[in-house]
Scaffold this motif. Structure first.
Motif, short mmCIF file in Angstrom:
data_model
loop_
_atom_site.label_atom_id
_atom_site.label_comp_id
_atom_site.label_asym_id
_atom_site.label_seq_id
_atom_site.Cartn_x
_atom_site.Cartn_y
_atom_site.Cartn_z
N ALA A 44 -2.25 13.50 4.69
CA ALA A 44 -2.27 12.62 3.53
C ALA A 44 -0.92 11.96 3.34
CB ALA A 44 -2.63 13.41 2.28
N PHE A 45 -0.95 10.74 2.83
CA PHE A 45 0.26 10.04 2.41
C PHE A 45 0.42 10.20 0.91
CE2 PHE A 45 -0.43 6.60 5.81
CZ PHE A 45 0.40 7.24 6.69
N LEU A 46 1.65 10.49 0.48
CA LEU A 46 1.94 10.52 -0.94
C LEU A 46 2.99 9.45 -1.20
CD1 LEU A 46 2.35 14.38 -1.29
CD2 LEU A 46 0.26 13.02 -1.45
N MET A 47 2.73 8.58 -2.14
CA MET A 47 3.70 7.52 -2.41
C MET A 47 4.05 7.52 -3.88
SD MET A 47 2.41 4.53 0.05
CE MET A 47 1.62 4.94 1.62
N ASP A 48 5.35 7.62 -4.14
CA ASP A 48 5.83 7.69 -5.51
C ASP A 48 6.52 6.38 -5.87
OD1 ASP A 48 6.67 8.42 -7.97
OD2 ASP A 48 8.13 9.89 -7.31
N GLU A 49 5.81 5.48 -6.48
CA GLU A 49 6.33 4.18 -6.87
C GLU A 49 7.16 3.54 -5.76
OE1 GLU A 49 7.45 3.52 -10.74
OE2 GLU A 49 6.48 5.28 -11.58
N PRO A 50 6.59 3.40 -4.58
CA PRO A 50 7.42 2.96 -3.45
C PRO A 50 7.89 1.51 -3.56
CG PRO A 50 5.11 3.01 -2.81
CD PRO A 50 5.18 3.60 -4.19
N LEU A 51 7.28 0.73 -4.43
CA LEU A 51 7.65 -0.69 -4.46
C LEU A 51 8.50 -1.06 -5.66
CD1 LEU A 51 4.25 -2.27 -3.38
CD2 LEU A 51 6.15 -1.51 -1.98
N SER A 52 8.81 -0.09 -6.52
CA SER A 52 9.43 -0.48 -7.78
C SER A 52 10.87 -0.94 -7.62
CB SER A 52 9.34 0.65 -8.80
OG SER A 52 9.96 1.78 -8.28
N ASN A 53 11.50 -0.65 -6.48
CA ASN A 53 12.88 -1.13 -6.30
C ASN A 53 12.96 -2.47 -5.56
OD1 ASN A 53 13.87 1.05 -7.60
ND2 ASN A 53 14.48 2.17 -5.78
N LEU A 54 11.81 -3.08 -5.32
CA LEU A 54 11.84 -4.36 -4.61
C LEU A 54 11.72 -5.52 -5.60
CD1 LEU A 54 9.42 -3.53 -1.66
CD2 LEU A 54 11.90 -3.41 -1.71
N ASP A 55 12.18 -6.71 -5.17
CA ASP A 55 12.02 -7.85 -6.08
C ASP A 55 10.55 -8.30 -6.05
OD1 ASP A 55 11.61 -9.91 -4.05
OD2 ASP A 55 13.72 -9.56 -3.57
N ALA A 56 10.21 -9.12 -7.02
CA ALA A 56 8.79 -9.41 -7.29
C ALA A 56 8.05 -9.96 -6.07
CB ALA A 56 8.69 -10.39 -8.45
N LYS A 57 8.69 -10.85 -5.35
CA LYS A 57 8.01 -11.52 -4.25
C LYS A 57 7.71 -10.53 -3.13
CE LYS A 57 8.56 -15.75 -1.62
NZ LYS A 57 9.56 -16.72 -1.16
N LEU A 58 8.74 -9.74 -2.82
CA LEU A 58 8.60 -8.75 -1.76
C LEU A 58 7.56 -7.70 -2.13
CD1 LEU A 58 10.06 -8.65 0.86
CD2 LEU A 58 11.78 -7.17 -0.14
N ARG A 59 7.49 -7.41 -3.42
CA ARG A 59 6.56 -6.41 -3.89
C ARG A 59 5.12 -6.84 -3.61
NH1 ARG A 59 8.07 -4.25 -9.62
NH2 ARG A 59 8.96 -6.29 -9.44
N VAL A 60 4.85 -8.12 -3.87
CA VAL A 60 3.50 -8.64 -3.62
C VAL A 60 3.17 -8.53 -2.13
CG1 VAL A 60 2.06 -10.71 -3.70
CG2 VAL A 60 3.61 -10.19 -5.59
N GLN A 61 4.16 -8.87 -1.32
CA GLN A 61 3.95 -8.84 0.13
C GLN A 61 3.71 -7.41 0.63
OE1 GLN A 61 7.31 -10.75 2.00
NE2 GLN A 61 6.75 -9.88 3.97
N MET A 62 4.56 -6.48 0.16
CA MET A 62 4.44 -5.10 0.62
C MET A 62 3.18 -4.43 0.08
SD MET A 62 6.64 -4.37 2.80
CE MET A 62 6.26 -2.63 2.98
N ARG A 63 2.73 -4.90 -1.07
CA ARG A 63 1.51 -4.37 -1.66
C ARG A 63 0.36 -4.58 -0.67
NH1 ARG A 63 1.21 -7.11 -7.19
NH2 ARG A 63 -0.33 -8.48 -6.28
N ALA A 64 0.25 -5.81 -0.19
CA ALA A 64 -0.81 -6.13 0.76
C ALA A 64 -0.60 -5.34 2.06
CB ALA A 64 -0.81 -7.62 1.04
N GLU A 65 0.67 -5.27 2.48
CA GLU A 65 1.02 -4.58 3.72
C GLU A 65 0.60 -3.11 3.70
OE1 GLU A 65 3.99 -5.21 7.08
OE2 GLU A 65 2.43 -6.29 6.05
N ILE A 66 0.93 -2.44 2.60
CA ILE A 66 0.63 -1.01 2.49
C ILE A 66 -0.88 -0.80 2.45
CG2 ILE A 66 0.77 1.01 0.98
CD1 ILE A 66 3.58 0.19 0.28
N ALA A 67 -1.58 -1.67 1.69
CA ALA A 67 -3.03 -1.54 1.60
C ALA A 67 -3.66 -1.71 2.98
CB ALA A 67 -3.58 -2.55 0.61
N ARG A 68 -3.13 -2.68 3.74
CA ARG A 68 -3.67 -2.94 5.08
C ARG A 68 -3.41 -1.75 6.01
NH1 ARG A 68 -1.56 -4.52 9.65
NH2 ARG A 68 0.48 -4.91 8.78
N LEU A 69 -2.13 -1.27 6.00
CA LEU A 69 -1.77 -0.13 6.83
C LEU A 69 -2.67 1.06 6.54
CD1 LEU A 69 2.10 0.27 6.91
CD2 LEU A 69 0.52 0.42 8.83
#
Lengths: 304, 407
Positions: free
Chosen positions: B155-180
């Motif tokens: 299992a993967f456990l993720m604790d707010e992994p995107l909260s330190n990124l700026d808004a644009k990158l966060r949107v991008q990584m959101r899709a990235e993580i969901a895809r992965l």
């Protein structure tokens, strides 16, 4: 002996400011220089005060034995110079002094290595392992920081007599480790406590045992603190006289050997001067070699 | 790959604080479960109990078939991505990613293969020799991901992994993580306080409040049928408008209407059919929830019947391009329940409950709206999408017996 102390003071006082310097305006820089002027002058005065006897010792050690009592240091730099390395070659041929130097190396290196190992293990435990009474035990360690080693000389003397540790290198090493530990544990624990918790937890999840975390993460990340503890301890124990004088008879480090050359009338200055300078130069070299880590360690402990 | 099961799991701290109370949750194999809630709601504690970083005070936690209460982190076969990324600062990117594999004594060439695979998936190949401090925030985040995926964990456990990124990158990584996650098919528990992340990423979302699970459902279900006021107000952005209202039955014809202050909205039959329990509320005060999306400028919807409109006084107009958010006051009392106060606190406490019978509502209107600050606007209400809550318990009013409700 004194010069190394000065170097430590100077580096610690000046470096942090230099490192913290950010791009700033010309006016701000001038203002800062003016504000720091008195400090710099004070440092220069102290440096000169320490340097004069050190240089005096160096020049004396270069004078021929016959000239030492009759002439002065200017004969070394004046023309024609009468400087000679005779004293030093005599020193290196002197079995007693060389044996003492070897003993000093054994004591200084041995106790430093042992102290670093024990203090960093204990520091890790105090910083990151949960065990009952941890905080109280740490308070006790802090309390031990203020115990002067002189109060332990007599009880440990009798202890060493009973256990056969008297007059051994091991006995001296153990004594130094014991009295270095409170400070060592204090320094290590505070430094290790500054390592982010997440990193250790991440390693635990990655499958690391406590031992592996210690070796693979704590030691490399704690290197600055370990280096500064090692330098501190090395300098203190290299220069130690009282402990070696108390617990050694034939086991003589360099300090004791030099001390025993002083006589009531007419000491062997031609032997004492170069031996003292040698005893001073080695830790100085060690300090300069590790100065970078030393300063980092000092900073890392305080400024986060 | 494995299921994760919380069986009445609680976390009680030595001082008596209950961070998590009897949590019942089953996370299916390959499922992407998001735990969401305001800060201090216990979501991170729940995750850390799965990771083995926090002891479980009561109950049983299973990963796969195994009860892991007493299994140390290193033997749980899970991978975690931290909010701070927790990269090893003295190791290169390559060694950071390889760290877990080296500990497991995976053969060297296998490590190399896996690290390079992960690096190419995450676009890190050219940074493998760098130290973390020489990477950007986004790259560090991807290294943290890489360290998790090479392990092939249960299992993967993720604790707010995107909260330190700026808004644009966060949107991008959101899709990235969901895809992965869907490519790898690894069971994932993802903690966030950002309801947009929760809605866009989760197969299911678990909303938590004060250590208790409020509702576990698909994002759409949460949005459409929030189990209580708290979930209703937490999910959705801008947040649902909550006002005090009174339900009234029209005599004879079996139709109902709701009065908001001095205004009246008649309710369609299908709404009453979907929420039969509403019939018991006629003549009583309840909390009415109106999503900003359910409001429209009446001038642009000429066919909106007169009995489905609200008059409001515009105080602020925020043009977002694709739509216009209009803040307006209506003559009605704000809903003042414990849930509402908590929601306001979570949003930074900037809003205050208006005194004296005025409530600010937010409408998300089409950009052609002419509503201007200082003027009155007629808002057409999509009455079929209204929400109703019990003002005392905060529970949503649906069937006669409200199902699945906790607290």
């Amino acid at each position: 002996m004194s010069a190394s102390g000065e170097a430590a003071g100077g580096a610690v006082a000046v470096r942090p400011r230099a490192r913290a310097a950010h791009p700033e305006s010309r006016a701000a820089r001038i203002g800062r220089l003016v504000a720091r002027g008195p400090l710099n002058i004070l440092l220069i005065v102290i440096a000169v005060l320490w340097l004069v006897p050190t240089l005096g010792l160096l020049f004396t050690s270069l004078l021929p034995a016959s000239e030492i009592t009759t002439s002065g240091w200017w004969k070394v730099v004046g023309q024609p110079s009468i400087a000679t390395f005779e004293n030093y070659s005599a020193l290196f041929d002197n079995r007693d002094i060389m044996d003492a130097l070897w003993t000093t190396v054994q004591i200084a290196v041995g106790n430093t290595v042992l102290l670093v190992i024990v203090a960093s293990l204990a520091g890790y435990a105090f910083a990151w392992l949960d065990f009952p009474g941890r905080d109280w035990l740490f308070v006790v360690v802090i309390g031990l920081l203020v115990v002067p080693l002189q109060v332990a000389l007599i009880p440990i003397f009798s202890l060493y007599n009973d256990t056969g540790l008297f007059d051994t290198v091991l006995g001296l090493v153990l004594f130094h480790v014991a009295f270095g530990l409170p400070f060592g544990i204090f320094l290590m624990r505070n430094f290790f406590a500054g390592i982010p918790r997440d990193i250790l937890e991440s390693a635990r999840i990655d499958g690391a045992s406590e031992a592996r975390i210690f070796v693979r993460l704590i030691l490399p990340l704690g290197l600055p603190a370990i280096a500064s503890l090692a330098i501190f301890q090395f300098l203190w124990t290299w220069n130690d006289l009282i402990v070696a004088l108390t617990f050694g008879r034939d086991t003589q480090p360099l300090t004791v050997a030099i001390f025993s050359q002083t006589r009531q009338f007419g000491s062997n200055i031609d032997l004492i001067a170069p031996a003292s300078f040698l005893s001073l130069a080695i830790p100085l070299v060690v300090f300069l070699a590790f100065q970078r880590y030393f300063v980092q360690g000092m900073l890392a402990g305080s400024v986060k | 790959m494995a299921e994760v099961r919380f069986d009445r799991v609680s976390k009680v701290y030595p001082d008596g604080t209950r961070a998590v109370s009897s949590m019942e949750l089953e996370i299916g194999d390959e499922e992407f479960m998001v735990l969401v809630g305001p800060s201090g709601c216990g979501k991170t504690t729940a995750l850390r109990m799965v990771a083995g970083l926090e002891e479980i005070s009561e109950g049983e936690l299973r990963i796969g078939e195994r009860v892991v209460n007493d299994v140390p982190s290193r033997d749980r076969d899970i991978a975690m991505v931290f909010q701070s990324y927790a990269l090893y600062p003295h190791l290169s990117v390559y060694e950071n990613i390889a760290f877990g594999l080296r500990l497991k004594k995976v053969p060297k060439d296998e490590i190399d293969r896996r690290v390079r695979d992960a690096a190419s998936v995450l676009d890190l190949t050219e940074w493998l020799k760098r130290k973390p401090r020489n990477l950007s925030g986004g790259q560090r985040q991807r290294v943290a991901m890489g360290r998790a995926i090479v392990r092939h964990p249960q299992a993967f456990l993720m604790d707010e992994p995107l909260s330190n990124l700026d808004a644009k990158l966060r949107v991008q990584m959101r899709a990235e993580i969901a895809r992965l996650q869907s490519d790898l098919g690894v069971t994932t528990i993802y903690v966030t306080h950002d309801q947009i992340e929760a809605m866009t990423m989760g197969d299911r979302v678990a909303v938590m409040r004060k250590g208790r699970l409020q509702q576990v459902a698909t994002p759409q279900e949460l949005y459409d049928r929030p189990v209580n006021l708290f979930v209703g107000g937490f999910i959705g952005s801008p947040a649902m408008n909550l006002v005090q209202a009174r339900l009234e039955a029209s005599d004879g014809d079996g139709s109902y209407a709701v009065t908001v202050g001095d205004q009246r909205l008649s309710l369609p039959q299908e709404l009453i059919a979907a929420r039969p329990a509403l019939r018991d509320w006629s003549g009583r005060e309840l909390v009415l929830g109106i999503r900003p999306e359910s409001l429209q400028d009446a001038a642009l919807a000429a066919d909106a019947p007169a009995d489905r409109r609200l008059r409001a006084h515009v105080t602020l107009r925020e043009a977002l391009g694709s739509e216009v958010d209009v803040h307006a006051t209506i003559a009605a009392r704000s809903a003042e329940t414990e849930h509402v106060r908590e929601l306001i606190e979570d949003r930074g406490g900037l809003e205050t409950l208006e005194e004296g019978g005025e409530t600010t509502i937010v409408g998300r209107l089409a950009p052609r709206t002419t509503a201007a600050e200082g003027e009155t606007v007629e808002l057409a209400v999509d009455t079929a999408a209204l929400h109703f809550f019990d003002p005392d318990s905060g529970l949503g009013i649906y069937a006669a017996q409200t199902e699945g409700a906790v607290s």
